[in-house]
Design a protein around this motif. Structure first.
Motif, short mmCIF file in Angstrom:
data_model
loop_
_atom_site.label_atom_id
_atom_site.label_comp_id
_atom_site.label_asym_id
_atom_site.label_seq_id
_atom_site.Cartn_x
_atom_site.Cartn_y
_atom_site.Cartn_z
N THR A 62 1.31 -1.20 -0.15
CA THR A 62 -0.10 0.27 0.16
C THR A 62 0.51 1.66 0.24
N SER A 64 2.02 4.31 1.74
CA SER A 64 2.12 4.84 2.48
C SER A 64 1.66 6.59 2.89
N ASP A 65 0.61 6.42 4.13
CA ASP A 65 0.04 7.78 4.33
C ASP A 65 0.88 8.79 4.71
N SER A 66 1.60 8.43 5.10
CA SER A 66 2.79 8.92 6.29
C SER A 66 3.91 10.14 5.13
N TYR A 67 4.29 9.12 4.42
CA TYR A 67 5.67 9.11 3.57
C TYR A 67 5.08 8.89 2.40
N ILE A 70 6.79 6.14 -0.13
CA ILE A 70 6.88 5.01 0.08
C ILE A 70 5.61 3.89 -0.34
N GLU A 72 4.41 0.33 1.57
CA GLU A 72 4.66 -0.53 2.55
C GLU A 72 3.90 -1.91 2.45
N SER A 74 2.85 -5.22 5.24
CA SER A 74 3.16 -5.94 6.53
C SER A 74 2.95 -7.48 6.20
N SER A 79 6.10 -4.02 9.74
CA SER A 79 6.13 -3.18 8.48
C SER A 79 7.20 -2.75 8.08
N ALA A 81 8.78 -1.27 3.89
CA ALA A 81 9.04 0.01 2.93
C ALA A 81 9.86 -0.31 2.22
N SER A 83 11.08 2.49 -1.57
CA SER A 83 11.44 3.07 -1.70
C SER A 83 11.86 3.38 -3.15
#
Length: 191
Positions: A62, A64-67, A70, A72, A74, A79, A81, A83
């Motif tokens: 998926t 990444s919501d944060s970065y 990237i 991710e 699981s 987790s 990552a 990139s």
């Protein structure tokens, strides 16, 4: 039966019991990390765009919501990552999920695994100071490797506060393909 005649039987029983157990401990998190790294970062993608497309088509990843940029995945509640970058690809893993947690693996374990895969150490190990996720300084170990295909990889491994820093294995692979070898026009040279 005297006590000396039973000794060979006891020794045989211990040997038989020991043979059923594996003496090498398998580290699933390290194995998964290296498998993902081989599958994406170390694989033969011609560009960051091609690598991104492959990651987008893998339903296990998926964004990444944060970065931004990237991907991710699981696996067993851990987790990982990947990139894609302009000049290469990074595989990341936070070695510890909490301050009091056990690290998934140590530097010596990943170093040995890379050497087993045919990587060769390039240069000396360096200890550097980096800033962690909590904005505090921490020490990291940096080591470069050269693959069988002569591709350079850089491992950056946290030596402390492992829950505040992502261990990274970066592969430099795209910059030569994207480099421009044009000679500047003589009209543009400043005198």
């Amino acid at each position: 039966m005297n006590k000396y005649s039973i000794l060979p039987f006891l020794m045989a029983a211990f040997l038989i019991q020991g043979c059923g157990e594996t003496t090498v401990k398998t580290n699933n998190s390290l194995s998964t990390f290296l498998t993902l790294h081989d599958q994406y970062c170390a694989a033969e993608y011609a560009s960051a765009e091609q690598l991104t497309s492959a990651l987008q088509s893998d339903s296990g990843f998926t964004v990444s919501d944060s970065y931004d940029g990237i991907f991710e995945k699981s696996v067993s509640s851990i987790s990982y990552a990947v990139s894609p970058e302009e000049s290469g690809c990074t595989t990341d893993l936070k070695i510890k999920v909490a301050t009091n947690a056990q690290p998934y693996f140590g530097f010596e374990e990943i170093n040995a695994a890379l050497l087993t895969k045919g990587y060769k150490v390039k240069g000396k190990r360096e200890v550097r100071t980096e800033v962690g996720l909590d904005n505090s300084e921490l020490k990291v170990l940096e080591q470069q490797y050269e693959s069988k295909n002569n591709v350079i990889s850089t491992l950056v491994f946290p030596l402390e506060n492992e829950d505040q820093y992502y261990m990274t294995l970066f592969v430099e692979k795209f910059e030569i393909q994207d480099a421009s070898f044009k000679v500047p026009s003589p009209d543009l040279v400043e005198i």
